[in-house]
Each structure stands twice: as C-alpha cells, then as structure tokens.
Design a protein around this motif. Structure first.
Motif, PDB file in Angstrom:
ATOM      1  N   UNK A 309       0.790  -0.915  -0.116  1.00  0.00           N
ATOM      2  CA  UNK A 309       0.218  -0.057   0.141  1.00  0.00           C
ATOM      3  C   UNK A 309       1.044   1.162   0.026  1.00  0.00           C
ATOM      4  N   UNK A 310       2.143   0.990   0.174  1.00  0.00           N
ATOM      5  CA  UNK A 310       2.971   2.151   0.383  1.00  0.00           C
ATOM      6  C   UNK A 310       4.594   1.958  -0.584  1.00  0.00           C
ATOM      7  N   UNK A 311       4.569   1.028  -0.636  1.00  0.00           N
ATOM      8  CA  UNK A 311       5.824   0.601  -1.518  1.00  0.00           C
ATOM      9  C   UNK A 311       5.740   0.997  -3.136  1.00  0.00           C
ATOM     10  N   UNK A 312       5.094   0.113  -3.360  1.00  0.00           N
ATOM     11  CA  UNK A 312       4.066   0.150  -5.428  1.00  0.00           C
ATOM     12  C   UNK A 312       3.545   0.990  -5.453  1.00  0.00           C
ATOM     13  N   UNK A 313       2.956   1.979  -4.475  1.00  0.00           N
ATOM     14  CA  UNK A 313       1.968   2.839  -5.380  1.00  0.00           C
ATOM     15  C   UNK A 313       3.147   4.124  -5.690  1.00  0.00           C
ATOM     16  N   UNK A 314       4.144   3.966  -5.111  1.00  0.00           N
ATOM     17  CA  UNK A 314       4.734   5.146  -5.352  1.00  0.00           C
ATOM     18  C   UNK A 314       6.230   5.049  -6.019  1.00  0.00           C
ATOM     19  N   UNK A 317       6.741   5.051 -12.048  1.00  0.00           N
ATOM     20  CA  UNK A 317       6.358   4.406 -13.566  1.00  0.00           C
ATOM     21  C   UNK A 317       5.081   3.749 -13.259  1.00  0.00           C
ATOM     22  N   UNK A 318       4.749   3.198 -12.487  1.00  0.00           N
ATOM     23  CA  UNK A 318       3.379   3.019 -11.959  1.00  0.00           C
ATOM     24  C   UNK A 318       2.299   4.050 -11.834  1.00  0.00           C
ATOM     25  N   UNK A 319       3.259   4.882 -11.121  1.00  0.00           N
ATOM     26  CA  UNK A 319       2.057   6.630 -11.479  1.00  0.00           C
ATOM     27  C   UNK A 319       1.949   7.245 -12.440  1.00  0.00           C
ATOM     28  N   UNK A 328      -0.214  -3.485 -10.734  1.00  0.00           N
ATOM     29  CA  UNK A 328      -1.332  -1.878 -10.893  1.00  0.00           C
ATOM     30  C   UNK A 328      -0.450  -1.274 -11.403  1.00  0.00           C
ATOM     31  N   UNK A 329      -1.150  -0.502 -11.346  1.00  0.00           N
ATOM     32  CA  UNK A 329      -0.852   1.176 -11.298  1.00  0.00           C
ATOM     33  C   UNK A 329      -0.607   2.118  -9.837  1.00  0.00           C
TER      34      UNK A 329
END
Length: 545
Positions: A309-314, A317-319, A328-329
């Motif tokens: 919930x913090x590592x991936x959304x920051x 390239x996903x953003x 996901x993005x």
C-alpha cells in the motif's frame, strides 16, 4: 552423466521452483564451486571497455555494461528428510545503450572480447530500430563517474562457505523439535544468494559489488485427529541482506513478549518450538467476531502492508502508467504530489525509501545504472512528498539526479525502476509494545504475514496474518482465528494512532517481489516498529456472506 551431476540436476526439481531468483542460463554446480573466485576485476574492466568502445563506435551517445555472476543455493527439508539441495551459477554480460535518443539492450553469456563487442553493436542496432517509432528522446539525468570503486555487503560469515551438512543438520533439528512438540507436518528451508556485479558506463564509472542475502524459513502444521481441524504457523524470520551470522542469535537479538521478537539476528530452533505451540493453540482458539477494532500490527506483519500500500503506489513508473504488470498502477497520481498537501496518512506517518540501510535486502552501494544509493522521504508527517525514480524518470518530477533505485535481476535482463527499501519510521517518543496494548480497550494484536488482496490502483485491500491475539481493556485475553482486516490505503494510514519507538524497530521483507514483463524478481526490505491503527474493519474469513 556422473552421479554427482545427476544429484545437482535432480536437486533443481523442487529446489529451483523455490529459489528466490533464478537467472536465465543458470547451471547446476558443485557447492564448492561457489567459492571459486570469479573473473578478475582487471579482466572485467577490459571487457567493459571493449563494450563501451564498440557501442560508441556504432553511434551510441551513452552506454553501460553489467558483467554478472549470480550464485543461488537452496536447502529444502521436510520432517526427517532432505528433499532437495540446489546450487546454481549464472554468468554473462548485459549492455544497454542510447542511440538516436532511444534505449537499446542486448546480452550474452559468451564472455570473449569479440562476442562482447558484437553484443554492444547489437544493442545499438536495437536502439536505432526502436528510435523509428519513439516519439520523444530519452532524457537521462546527469551522473558523474566514480572511477574504480567497490562495495560489499558487510557479512561476517559467507553462507556459501558453511558446509551443506551444517545447514541440513540445523534444518533437520528444527523439524525434529517441531515433531517433538506435536506438529503433524514441518518443512524448513534455507536460501542463500550472492550477486557478483560489475558495472561500467561511458560516464566514467567502474563499480565492482559483492552482494549477499539469506532467508531461513519453515512452516509448521498441526492436525487435530478428533475434529479434523488443522492450523499452520510460518516462521517469524525475515530474509536479510546478511551472511550466515543471521542464524546465530545473541541475547540482545531477542525481545520477550507475547511472542519472542527477533531484532537483528534469528533463533530458528527457538522460533519453531514457539510456532508448534502456536499451531496447537490456534486449533482451540475462538473465531473472531466481525466489527471495528484497534489493530496492533507487529513488524513481521506490517512489512507486507507497507510493501503493497506504500511501496508499490510510490513507484513513479506505476504512477505514470508506464508499468502495470503484477501490482497494477497507482492512485497516487502526480496531481496529489503537486498539491503538496495530499494527506496520505496521519501526522505520525513518516515513510522513507532507503537503499543504504544495513542488513536490508535492498542495500547496495550503487544501483544498476551507476548511481550512488541514498535515502529519501516519501511520506513526511502524513503528506506525500516524493516518489521512487531512476535516471530517465527524474526530469518528470523535477529532480536533478536519480534516486538510485534501478535494478535488474540478472545480467540478461534490462535494468528498470525497482522498489527501494520502503520503511515506516518509528515513533519519536518512548513507547513499547506493552504500552500500545495497555492503551487499547478493544483490539487485535497481529503477528506474521498471511494472505492478502489489493486492487490495481493499490487502494482497496484486505490482509490476513499468522497469529491473532484478542485485547480487552488493555490486556491480551486469548488467541483468535479467521481474522482479516479491510480498508482503503488512505483511510488505513490516516487511522495510524501510535507507533512504538526505535527500540522495537525491525525489518521484514520479500526475496521475490515480481514486476515487469518479461517478469523480474527483486529483493526488498520494509522496516517498522509495532504500530496501532484505530477503528479498522475486521471480517471473519470463515463465515459465508
């Protein structure tokens, strides 16, 4: 085929499936072969210069070379049997270039000067072909050359130097202790990884790195013959950027509590005895009553929630929507960062990205595009302040240099943006786990990671765990079963009400964080102290809706 060769090849069966990272062209080797010196640094520099010169001669404006030797070992047991021992080695060179404003990449496991030169020429040809359909040229953040430098994981005991017999003896003793405690099934493993990586670029860097990681683990299962019910508990170990000394716990590495917590090093034998008792107790534990609870989350659990919930959304390239595979993005779009006031969490929430943290899985001196690694803020006093970006992304968010979080899982994979160690900072005032519990009227204390799900923007999620303890009026009153909590990322982190201090800070993490297409695996740690989140929705996973 020699009998010894057959044993190594057959050992790759289950073993290779469980290896954290399995580079292409990995070949089985004798365990002693892992101790042989790899290519001399002078030879690596000569090969690198051949590649750089060949790339420039064909029109590359930039080039980098990665010469890699990747060693993996897996020792796998079940009950009183050794199931598999797998030892692999992979060597080769990967060359990345910019030509006509576009990236190109090629790799080879042939390490002659002639083949390396041809590989560099092939990378340039790929870049020029790609440039015909690329709308905008690559904008690469400037990076000074470091000359000839080196970095090594500060290990005390090289895991590959420890005899296989010592490892199997340990794992079988762990299994025996579980069976003596009433376990029905027990499997235990020990993984070791050594990345020997050499990086050179037209910026003037020649970087030699020797990186070590280790992961001991087990799963205990207890079946109640009378009822047919069964429960399991995983180890509370964490994969670490350490040597075999991780398995030599000292008194100062153990913190007593509801469970023994390990800070720094790990006692596998002690943990399996506790795990067996926990599995027995879980069979008798009552099922949870759904509702709102204050959750006290141990670092052995919270690391996974941080990761998802913090590592991936920051990850930038996903953003930007450039990457969506596996995770996901992201809901953390640029407008939220640009506002400088997006309240990601409560004011207690401070999250940093750090590629230098001692003992962590992601700790290296330099990333895979020659950037010196660093530490930076992602969330400050609850506000989103930054992302994770590499050299060709830095200009998008106004950075003058890369944040040093570029990585490739092997020499034959192109490097791209990967998650740094992303960690929740401990509380600034003195607070223990006991303090968190005694200040909770209706809560659940969750230890260990379990199953989870999260949507493609990393927003709505559900997390389980290993063991769950009910808290009433500031005291633990017993164990619970069938617990999972649901929230959305912003709601959850804004419910953060208290964080234990530095003395409780510990690392969790994953050997195999998947990303990309073709997929690659990254090893990453996430630190935190035990943390309380107020008023979180808890569901009963055993009840039908």
């Amino acid at each position: 085929m020699k009998r010894s060769d057959f044993l190594y090849l057959s050992g790759l069966g289950l073993g290779s499936l469980m290896l954290p990272e399995m580079p292409a062209f990995a070949r089985p080797i004798d365990p002693m072969a892992a101790l042989y010196d790899g290519m001399d640094v002078k030879q690596k520099k000569q090969l690198a210069d051949v590649a750089l010169n060949a790339a420039r001669s064909k029109g590359a404006s930039y080039a980098d070379v990665r010469i890699g030797r990747y060693l993996n070992q897996a020792v796998i047991t079940r009950e009183n049997r050794i199931q598999n021992i797998a030892n692999t080695e992979s060597q080769g060179v990967g060359i990345r270039v910019i030509a006509n404003g576009c990236w190109g990449f090629a790799a080879s496991n042939n390490m002659t000067k002639e083949d390396v030169a041809k590989t560099a020429e092939r990378a340039v040809a790929v870049a020029k072909a790609n440039a015909k359909i690329q709308a905008e040229p690559v904008q690469l953040a400037p990076q000074k050359g470091f000359g000839e430098v080196s970095w090594k994981t500060p290990i005390e005991i090289n895991a590959f130097e420890v005899p296989i017999k010592d490892k199997t003896d340990l794992l079988l003793s762990v299994n025996a202790a579980a069976k003596a405690g009433g376990a029905s099934f027990i499997n235990s493993t020990c993984f070791a990884v050594n990345e020997q990586k050499y990086f050179a670029s037209t910026d003037g860097s020649y970087i030699d790195q020797d990186i070590h990681r280790i992961f001991p683990s087990f799963v205990v299962t207890k079946i109640d013959a009378a009822s047919g019910k069964f429960q399991s508990r995983k180890s509370l170990s964490s994969p670490m950027g350490m040597g075999y000394e991780y398995l030599n716990a000292r008194p100062q590495d153990k913190v007593a509590g509801v469970v023994t917590r390990y800070k720094g090093r790990y006692d596998m034998l002690e943990d399996v005895k506790a795990a067996t008792a926990d599995a027995n107790q879980k069979i008798k534990a009552k099922t949870v009553e759904p509702g709102k609870y204050d959750l006290i989350l141990d670092p052995s659990h919270l690391w996974l929630t941080i990761h998802e919930s913090v590592g991936h959304p920051t990850e930038l390239d996903r953003v930007l929507g450039y990457e969506a595979n596996y995770a996901g993005t992201s809901f953390l779009t640029l407008d939220k960062w640009e506002s400088k006031k997006f309240q990601f969490g409560s004011k207690l929430v401070n999250v940093v990205a750090d590629k230098t943290q001692p003992g962590s899985l992601g700790a290296v001196g330099y990333d895979d595009e020659g950037v010196k690694c660093k530490k930076w803020d992602l969330i400050s006093d609850g506000i989103l302040v930054n992302y994770q970006a590499i050299r060709d992304q830095a200009h998008i968010i106004g950075l003058k240099e890369s944040q040093g979080c570029c990585y490739a899982q092997s020499w034959d994979d192109v490097q791209f943006q990967r998650m740094a160690n992303v960690s929740l900072q401990p509380g600034k005032t003195k607070m223990s786990v006991d303090d968190l519990i005694k200040n909770t009227e209706k809560g659940i204390y969750i230890i260990g990671d379990g199953s989870f799900s999260i949507d493609q923007q990393r927003y709505n999620f559900q997390f389980g765990g290993q063991t769950f303890y009910e808290i009433k009026n500031g005291k633990i009153v017993g164990m619970l079963n069938d617990v999972a909590y649901q929230a959305n990322t912003r709601e959850f982190w804004n419910s953060c009400a208290a964080i234990a201090d530095e003395s409780d800070y510990r690392l969790g993490g994953a050997f195999n964080d998947g990303k990309g297409q073709p997929s690659q695996s990254n090893a990453v740690s996430h630190g935190s102290a035990t943390t309380r989140f107020n008023g979180v929705n808890v569901i009963n996973t055993a009840r039908k809706i």
